[in-house]
Scaffold this motif. Structure first.
Motif, PDB file in Angstrom:
ATOM      1  N   ILE A   1      10.959   9.944   0.705  1.00 28.98           N
ATOM      2  CA  ILE A   1      11.907   9.618  -0.371  1.00 28.98           C
ATOM      3  C   ILE A   1      12.394  10.896  -1.048  1.00 28.98           C
ATOM      4  O   ILE A   1      13.578  11.048  -1.346  1.00 28.98           O
ATOM      5  CB  ILE A   1      11.255   8.663  -1.389  1.00 28.98           C
TER       6      ILE A   1
ATOM      7  N   VAL B   1      19.094   9.959 -11.484  1.00 25.07           N
ATOM      8  CA  VAL B   1      19.762  11.271 -11.396  1.00 25.07           C
ATOM      9  C   VAL B   1      21.181  11.098 -10.868  1.00 25.07           C
ATOM     10  O   VAL B   1      22.137  11.647 -11.422  1.00 25.07           O
ATOM     11  CB  VAL B   1      18.968  12.247 -10.496  1.00 25.07           C
ATOM     12  N   PHE B   2      21.331  10.291  -9.810  1.00 29.09           N
ATOM     13  CA  PHE B   2      22.669  10.104  -9.243  1.00 29.09           C
ATOM     14  C   PHE B   2      23.637   9.557 -10.289  1.00 29.09           C
ATOM     15  O   PHE B   2      24.752  10.053 -10.442  1.00 29.09           O
ATOM     16  CB  PHE B   2      22.614   9.157  -8.035  1.00 29.09           C
TER      17      PHE B   2
ATOM     18  N   ALA C   1       5.420   8.298   2.322  1.00 25.88           N
ATOM     19  CA  ALA C   1       6.566   7.615   1.722  1.00 25.88           C
ATOM     20  C   ALA C   1       7.197   8.497   0.645  1.00 25.88           C
ATOM     21  O   ALA C   1       8.415   8.664   0.589  1.00 25.88           O
ATOM     22  CB  ALA C   1       6.119   6.283   1.116  1.00 25.88           C
ATOM     23  N   ILE C   2       6.346   9.083  -0.193  1.00 25.08           N
ATOM     24  CA  ILE C   2       6.850   9.941  -1.268  1.00 25.08           C
ATOM     25  C   ILE C   2       7.592  11.141  -0.690  1.00 25.08           C
ATOM     26  O   ILE C   2       8.682  11.503  -1.145  1.00 25.08           O
ATOM     27  CB  ILE C   2       5.685  10.372  -2.187  1.00 25.08           C
TER      28      ILE C   2
ATOM     29  N   MET D   1       2.680   2.541   5.991  1.00 26.73           N
ATOM     30  CA  MET D   1       2.850   3.984   5.812  1.00 26.73           C
ATOM     31  C   MET D   1       2.009   4.462   4.615  1.00 26.73           C
ATOM     32  O   MET D   1       1.871   3.750   3.642  1.00 26.73           O
ATOM     33  CB  MET D   1       4.322   4.310   5.576  1.00 26.73           C
ATOM     34  N   ARG D   2       1.460   5.620   4.713  1.00 24.31           N
ATOM     35  CA  ARG D   2       0.675   6.144   3.599  1.00 24.31           C
ATOM     36  C   ARG D   2       1.599   6.512   2.434  1.00 24.31           C
ATOM     37  O   ARG D   2       2.721   6.949   2.649  1.00 24.31           O
ATOM     38  CB  ARG D   2      -0.071   7.405   4.063  1.00 24.31           C
ATOM     39  N   PRO D   3       1.106   6.332   1.204  1.00 28.32           N
ATOM     40  CA  PRO D   3       1.938   6.649   0.037  1.00 28.32           C
ATOM     41  C   PRO D   3       2.469   8.079   0.078  1.00 28.32           C
ATOM     42  O   PRO D   3       3.621   8.321  -0.237  1.00 28.32           O
ATOM     43  CB  PRO D   3       0.977   6.477  -1.137  1.00 28.32           C
TER      44      PRO D   3
ATOM     45  N   GLY E   1       4.071   5.651  -7.048  1.00 24.86           N
ATOM     46  CA  GLY E   1       4.767   6.935  -6.886  1.00 24.86           C
ATOM     47  C   GLY E   1       6.052   6.835  -6.087  1.00 24.86           C
ATOM     48  O   GLY E   1       7.100   7.329  -6.509  1.00 24.86           O
ATOM     49  N   ALA E   2       5.961   6.155  -4.930  1.00 22.41           N
ATOM     50  CA  ALA E   2       7.139   6.069  -4.065  1.00 22.41           C
ATOM     51  C   ALA E   2       8.282   5.343  -4.782  1.00 22.41           C
ATOM     52  O   ALA E   2       9.426   5.802  -4.797  1.00 22.41           O
ATOM     53  CB  ALA E   2       6.784   5.345  -2.771  1.00 22.41           C
ATOM     54  N   GLY E   3       7.952   4.211  -5.411  1.00 18.83           N
ATOM     55  CA  GLY E   3       8.972   3.438  -6.113  1.00 18.83           C
ATOM     56  C   GLY E   3       9.591   4.216  -7.263  1.00 18.83           C
ATOM     57  O   GLY E   3      10.811   4.226  -7.443  1.00 18.83           O
TER      58      GLY E   3
ATOM     59  N   LEU F   1       9.824   7.339  -7.585  1.00 17.17           N
ATOM     60  CA  LEU F   1      10.654   8.435  -7.085  1.00 17.17           C
ATOM     61  C   LEU F   1      12.047   7.922  -6.710  1.00 17.17           C
ATOM     62  O   LEU F   1      13.057   8.597  -6.946  1.00 17.17           O
ATOM     63  CB  LEU F   1       9.968   9.090  -5.882  1.00 17.17           C
ATOM     64  N   ILE F   2      12.106   6.706  -6.147  1.00 14.94           N
ATOM     65  CA  ILE F   2      13.409   6.083  -5.855  1.00 14.94           C
ATOM     66  C   ILE F   2      14.179   5.898  -7.165  1.00 14.94           C
ATOM     67  O   ILE F   2      15.367   6.220  -7.271  1.00 14.94           O
ATOM     68  CB  ILE F   2      13.222   4.723  -5.141  1.00 14.94           C
TER      69      ILE F   2
ATOM     70  N   PRO G   1       0.818  -1.217   0.000  1.00 22.44           N
ATOM     71  CA  PRO G   1       0.000   0.000   0.000  1.00 22.44           C
ATOM     72  C   PRO G   1       0.852   1.267   0.000  1.00 22.44           C
ATOM     73  O   PRO G   1       0.442   2.304  -0.535  1.00 22.44           O
ATOM     74  CB  PRO G   1      -0.818  -0.107   1.285  1.00 22.44           C
ATOM     75  N   THR G   2       2.044   1.175   0.592  1.00 20.25           N
ATOM     76  CA  THR G   2       2.943   2.334   0.609  1.00 20.25           C
ATOM     77  C   THR G   2       3.260   2.800  -0.803  1.00 20.25           C
ATOM     78  O   THR G   2       3.461   3.978  -1.065  1.00 20.25           O
ATOM     79  CB  THR G   2       4.268   1.952   1.301  1.00 20.25           C
TER      80      THR G   2
ATOM     81  N   PHE H   1      15.606   9.245  -8.410  1.00 19.33           N
ATOM     82  CA  PHE H   1      16.832   9.707  -7.754  1.00 19.33           C
ATOM     83  C   PHE H   1      18.011   8.794  -8.085  1.00 19.33           C
ATOM     84  O   PHE H   1      19.146   9.257  -8.212  1.00 19.33           O
ATOM     85  CB  PHE H   1      16.627   9.822  -6.245  1.00 19.33           C
TER      86      PHE H   1
ATOM     87  N   ILE I   1      21.379  14.092  -3.446  1.00 19.27           N
ATOM     88  CA  ILE I   1      21.909  14.770  -4.631  1.00 19.27           C
ATOM     89  C   ILE I   1      22.614  16.068  -4.230  1.00 19.27           C
ATOM     90  O   ILE I   1      23.663  16.430  -4.760  1.00 19.27           O
ATOM     91  CB  ILE I   1      20.780  15.041  -5.659  1.00 19.27           C
TER      92      ILE I   1
ATOM     93  N   ALA J   1       1.331   2.630  -3.418  1.00 18.41           N
ATOM     94  CA  ALA J   1       0.113   2.754  -4.218  1.00 18.41           C
ATOM     95  C   ALA J   1       0.339   3.746  -5.353  1.00 18.41           C
ATOM     96  O   ALA J   1       0.912   4.814  -5.141  1.00 18.41           O
ATOM     97  CB  ALA J   1      -1.031   3.213  -3.329  1.00 18.41           C
TER      98      ALA J   1
END
Lengths: 209, 197
Positions: free
Chosen positions: B10, A82-83, B6-7, B1-3, A71-73, A75-76, A65-66, A79, B18, A68
């Motif tokens: 991150i 970018v690195f 997490a966003i 954790m809520r998305p 987006g979180a993945g 964003l990883i 659910p984290t 970055f 960076i 969902a």
């Protein structure tokens, strides 16, 4: 559904990719074109495959659910990319064993794997947005490397940098042709954002809503 | 954790990472970082002995109370080192004209000591007008070369014509043998200005 046999094959392929990238490290890294366009994508691909295998064993990974909407993945992944697009990081990988080791860990597990776990959860419009941005970014880098009067990597010849620019341009054009072509010639072959090659697992084509 | 959390987490970590690895978005290339660190950290440079164009041994360091300008070359170089040599020649003229030549030592240091014997070095010196007094052309011992280059952060790579390519620059060394500035080969104004200060 993919079979256990296929899973084994993917796991073996991922290991093989890592192994080949490590074994032919010097050769691949001697030329920025193979460093950036063979070794780094191969490492990311290995991570992509690992994540596919892992998510079969632990289906909850893919449905976390984290993450969902992916987006979180993603964003990883952002970055991570970018690195490794910083010329400093590439130079560092060539001169420092620590940074080189970090490359073998972060490119598979902070780029390839989260991409696999997030891509199909992302909304098609987000996918389309990311793909088009990837293309324009490749184009800008191509132009920069071919035309800039500065040498971006101390470890590579200016001539090699210009060749890398040309290679980026060719990759950008090829991807544009492939992705764009699919829109025109396979209009019912999936949603607009669903344009990566057929590496989908578990038949999970639906994105999070 | 809520998305969303997490966003956010991150994004914060990513931006911090960076920011850290680019010295606050100021250096995206290794060369940029090297130049920035020279100004901000003033690292002490190695000062090995060189064999100069007359076969004499000199130490790669400024005179007491003076400064040194150091560039790296190899005498068989067809392109950038020729240019670097010309630039050093102009720089020497400018320093003399500005009355700053006293207390300044200039070193053209070869990173190809196997081929650059005193004969080759003196040819190079003659071509570019290095007098051997203010401006010396020298080569370190082969055993000192690696430490010297890594101390300065100079990366030398082979090109396809039996020569080399390197991050050519003019290095300003203060009286305590610290690297305090790195300038483009043609940035003569920048060097003169830095010495005046």
């Amino acid at each position: 559904m993919t079979t256990g046999f296929q899973r084994c094959g993917e796991f073996a392929l991922a290991l093989l990719l890592l192994l080949l990238c490590a074994a032919f490290r010097r050769t691949l890294e001697a030329d920025p074109v193979t460093h950036m366009l063979v070794q780094l994508p191969a490492l990311a691909w290995a991570g992509w495959l690992f994540a596919g295998v892992a998510s079969v064993r632990r289906p909850r990974l893919e449905a976390a659910p984290t993450n969902a909407g992916g987006g979180a993945g993603l964003l990883i992944v952002f970055f991570g990319i970018v690195f490794w697009m910083l010329p400093r990081s590439i130079d560092g990988a060539l001169t420092s064993p620590e940074i080189e080791a970090a490359k073998f860990l972060t490119v598979p597990f902070l780029v390839g794997a989260p991409l696999r776990l997030s891509w199909y959860r992302a909304h098609p419009i987000l996918r389309g947005f990311l793909l088009s941005n990837a293309l324009s970014m490749l184009g800008v880098l191509a132009w920069l490397y071919m035309a800039a009067p500065i040498r971006v990597c101390n470890s590579y010849l200016v001539e090699d940098q210009q060749r890398l620019g040309l290679a980026f341009l060719l990759v950008a054009l090829s991807l544009a042709a492939i992705w764009g072509g699919r829109l025109f010639f396979k209009p019912d072959g999936g949603s607009a954002g669903d344009l990566l090659p057929d590496l989908k697992a578990n038949g999970s084509t639906s994105y999070d809503t | 954790m809520r998305p969303f959390l997490a966003i956010l987490a991150i994004a914060l970590m990513g931006v911090t990472l960076i920011w850290q690895v680019t010295d606050g978005a100021r250096a995206v290339t290794a060369e940029g970082a090297r130049r920035l660190h020279a100004v901000e950290r003033t690292p002490t440079m190695p000062s090995p002995y060189l064999t100069d164009m007359s076969g004499k041994t000199v130490r790669l360091q400024p005179d007491v109370g003076g400064v040194a300008l150091v560039e790296f070359i190899y005498t068989a170089c067809p392109t950038i080192c020729r240019y670097a040599g010309d630039s050093f020649a102009r720089l020497k003229g400018r320093l003399a004209a500005a009355g700053l030549a006293k207390g300044v030592r200039m070193f053209s240091v070869s990173f190809d000591p196997l081929r650059d014997d005193p004969m080759a070095l003196s040819d190079y010196a003659e071509t570019h007008g290095a007098d051997g007094d203010i401006w010396k052309v020298g080569a370190p011992a082969v055993t000192d070369l690696r430490g010297l280059l890594s101390g300065y952060g100079v990366t030398v790579i082979a090109d396809r014509f039996d020569g080399y390519e390197h991050n050519a620059a003019i290095h300003l060394i203060d009286e305590r043998n610290r690297l305090v500035g790195i300038f483009d080969i043609d940035d003569i104004d920048g060097v003169v200005e830095a010495i005046r200060r």
